[in-house]
Design a protein around this motif. Structure first.
Motif, PDB file in Angstrom:
ATOM      1  N   LYS A   1       0.801  -1.231   0.000  1.00  9.42           N
ATOM      2  CA  LYS A   1       0.000   0.000   0.000  1.00  9.42           C
ATOM      3  C   LYS A   1       0.832   1.278   0.000  1.00  9.42           C
ATOM      4  O   LYS A   1       0.359   2.324  -0.457  1.00  9.42           O
ATOM      5  CB  LYS A   1      -0.964   0.003   1.180  1.00  9.42           C
ATOM      6  CG  LYS A   1      -0.306  -0.016   2.546  1.00  9.42           C
ATOM      7  CD  LYS A   1      -1.350  -0.133   3.651  1.00  9.42           C
ATOM      8  CE  LYS A   1      -0.706  -0.200   5.026  1.00  9.42           C
ATOM      9  NZ  LYS A   1      -1.733  -0.384   6.082  1.00  9.42           N
ATOM     10  N   ASN A   2       2.059   1.212   0.489  1.00  8.38           N
ATOM     11  CA  ASN A   2       2.899   2.414   0.533  1.00  8.38           C
ATOM     12  C   ASN A   2       3.923   2.465  -0.593  1.00  8.38           C
ATOM     13  O   ASN A   2       4.769   3.363  -0.615  1.00  8.38           O
ATOM     14  CB  ASN A   2       3.604   2.498   1.894  1.00  8.38           C
ATOM     15  CG  ASN A   2       2.615   2.693   3.032  1.00  8.38           C
ATOM     16  OD1 ASN A   2       1.647   3.446   2.914  1.00  8.38           O
ATOM     17  ND2 ASN A   2       2.844   2.002   4.141  1.00  8.38           N
ATOM     18  N   LYS A   3       3.842   1.533  -1.511  1.00 12.72           N
ATOM     19  CA  LYS A   3       4.759   1.528  -2.656  1.00 12.72           C
ATOM     20  C   LYS A   3       4.272   2.517  -3.723  1.00 12.72           C
ATOM     21  O   LYS A   3       3.106   2.923  -3.717  1.00 12.72           O
ATOM     22  CB  LYS A   3       4.857   0.115  -3.239  1.00 12.72           C
ATOM     23  CG  LYS A   3       5.545  -0.887  -2.316  1.00 12.72           C
ATOM     24  CD  LYS A   3       5.653  -2.250  -2.973  1.00 12.72           C
ATOM     25  CE  LYS A   3       6.368  -3.242  -2.061  1.00 12.72           C
ATOM     26  NZ  LYS A   3       7.795  -2.904  -1.905  1.00 12.72           N
TER      27      LYS A   3
ATOM     28  N   ARG B   1      -6.105   1.972  -2.520  1.00 14.70           N
ATOM     29  CA  ARG B   1      -6.002   2.837  -1.336  1.00 14.70           C
ATOM     30  C   ARG B   1      -7.298   3.614  -1.116  1.00 14.70           C
ATOM     31  O   ARG B   1      -7.768   3.771   0.021  1.00 14.70           O
ATOM     32  CB  ARG B   1      -4.812   3.793  -1.475  1.00 14.70           C
ATOM     33  CG  ARG B   1      -3.465   3.146  -1.217  1.00 14.70           C
ATOM     34  CD  ARG B   1      -2.369   4.186  -1.008  1.00 14.70           C
ATOM     35  NE  ARG B   1      -2.023   4.855  -2.250  1.00 14.70           N
ATOM     36  CZ  ARG B   1      -0.964   4.555  -3.000  1.00 14.70           C
ATOM     37  NH1 ARG B   1      -0.156   3.564  -2.630  1.00 14.70           N
ATOM     38  NH2 ARG B   1      -0.692   5.214  -4.109  1.00 14.70           N
TER      39      ARG B   1
END
Length: 300
Positions: A147-149, A219
């Motif tokens: 999710k944070n890529k 997201r």
């Protein structure tokens, strides 16, 4: 075990509570369906996905540990076909070798699988996930990892995909590039929510065994669902379809994106529309196909 049983009972009660509420409101809900079919649905303004920031494609294949690597699946009222994790590993192996795909397998009931090392040797990541929520819990665990890529294309799939192989990936991504309004693309669909007392309801949704989207859209979906991946942890199958598969498609539409399907019978791209403009077969499309759950080569 007691906690799992209590959770399953909770979700069973929740599902039947939904049916009771539908029964109470049935005249109004039925009238709403009639009106829905007579008018064009405006919906929110159409949005466009931001361009992806990475050429990497993140792929999640979910599997239940008790399945053999090669198996058969029979669609209710439909055909039987070959499927299994072996075919999915084979499908993504060339893309992984070229560096195009980062492949993750999420595995529930891992204690039932005879050889975890055989999976680890053919993937980039193996994540052990909760069995409640089935593939949605696997997708949720996978999403937590990526999710944070940087924003990239994402494939969520499971081992129930037809074993038929073809070089599909680049053409599917071209579809997404040409149509930035698509929030999620699938290979199979259903136009009715069967887990309901409301008859002939028009609830078009993509089926969850193969979905193509982006990190940024996922997201948004999770943020709009109280920071929880739809369907994760639900222990009642019929409630899971409503809160997972159907809810996922509804959230994409509410966010202002379109849903699309590569039509399984001919490979044509179809953008989901309202009832009046829906000109392809209705119902569960898999029940009409000789080769269900097949990734069909796209016809651009």
């Amino acid at each position: 075990m007691k906690r799992n049983n209590a959770s399953s009972l909770k979700h069973t009660i929740a599902f039947y509570a939904l049916l009771v509420s539908e029964l109470i409101c049935l005249p109004w809900l039925s009238a709403r369906e009639v009106l829905k079919k007579r008018r064009k649905t405006a919906g929110p303004p159409l949005r466009r996905r931001p361009p992806v920031a990475s050429k990497q494609v993140y792929v999640c294949v979910h599997e239940w540990g008790g399945y053999p690597m090669c198996r058969q699946k029979t669609i209710k009222h439909g055909a039987t076909f070959d499927c299994g994790l072996e075919a999915q590993l084979e499908r993504f192996s060339p893309y992984r070798a070229s560096g195009r795909v980062e492949l993750t397998v999420t595995l529930s009931a891992a204690d039932r699988h005879p050889d975890l090392s055989a999976i680890r040797n053919r993937t980039d990541h193996l994540i052990l996930s909760c069995n409640k929520g089935m593939d949605f819990s696997g997708y949720a665990a996978f999403f937590d990892r990526i999710k944070n890529k940087p924003d990239a294309y994402v494939i969520l799939t499971n081992s129930s995909v037809n074993t038929a192989q073809n070089d599909f990936l680049e053409s599917y991504i071209r579809c997404m590039e040409r149509h930035p309004e698509i929030g999620m693309l699938g290979i199979s669909y259903c136009t009715r929510m069967f887990q309901s007392l409301v008859r002939n309801n028009f609830t078009p949704h993509l089926q969850s065994f193969f979905l193509l989207t982006t990190t940024s859209v996922l997201r948004e979906i999770v943020a709009s669902n109280r920071n929880r991946f739809p369907g994760a942890g639900i222990g009642h199958k019929l409630l899971l379809i409503r809160k997972g598969e159907v809810a996922l498609s509804r959230l994409v539409l509410r966010l202002g994106y379109r849903l699309a399907v590569i039509r399984p019978e001919n490979g044509a791209l179809f953008l989901f529309t309202d009832y009046r403009r829906w000109n392809i077969p209705r119902g569960d499309i898999r029940q009409t196909l000789s080769e269900p759950n097949k990734i069909t080569e796209v016809r651009l």
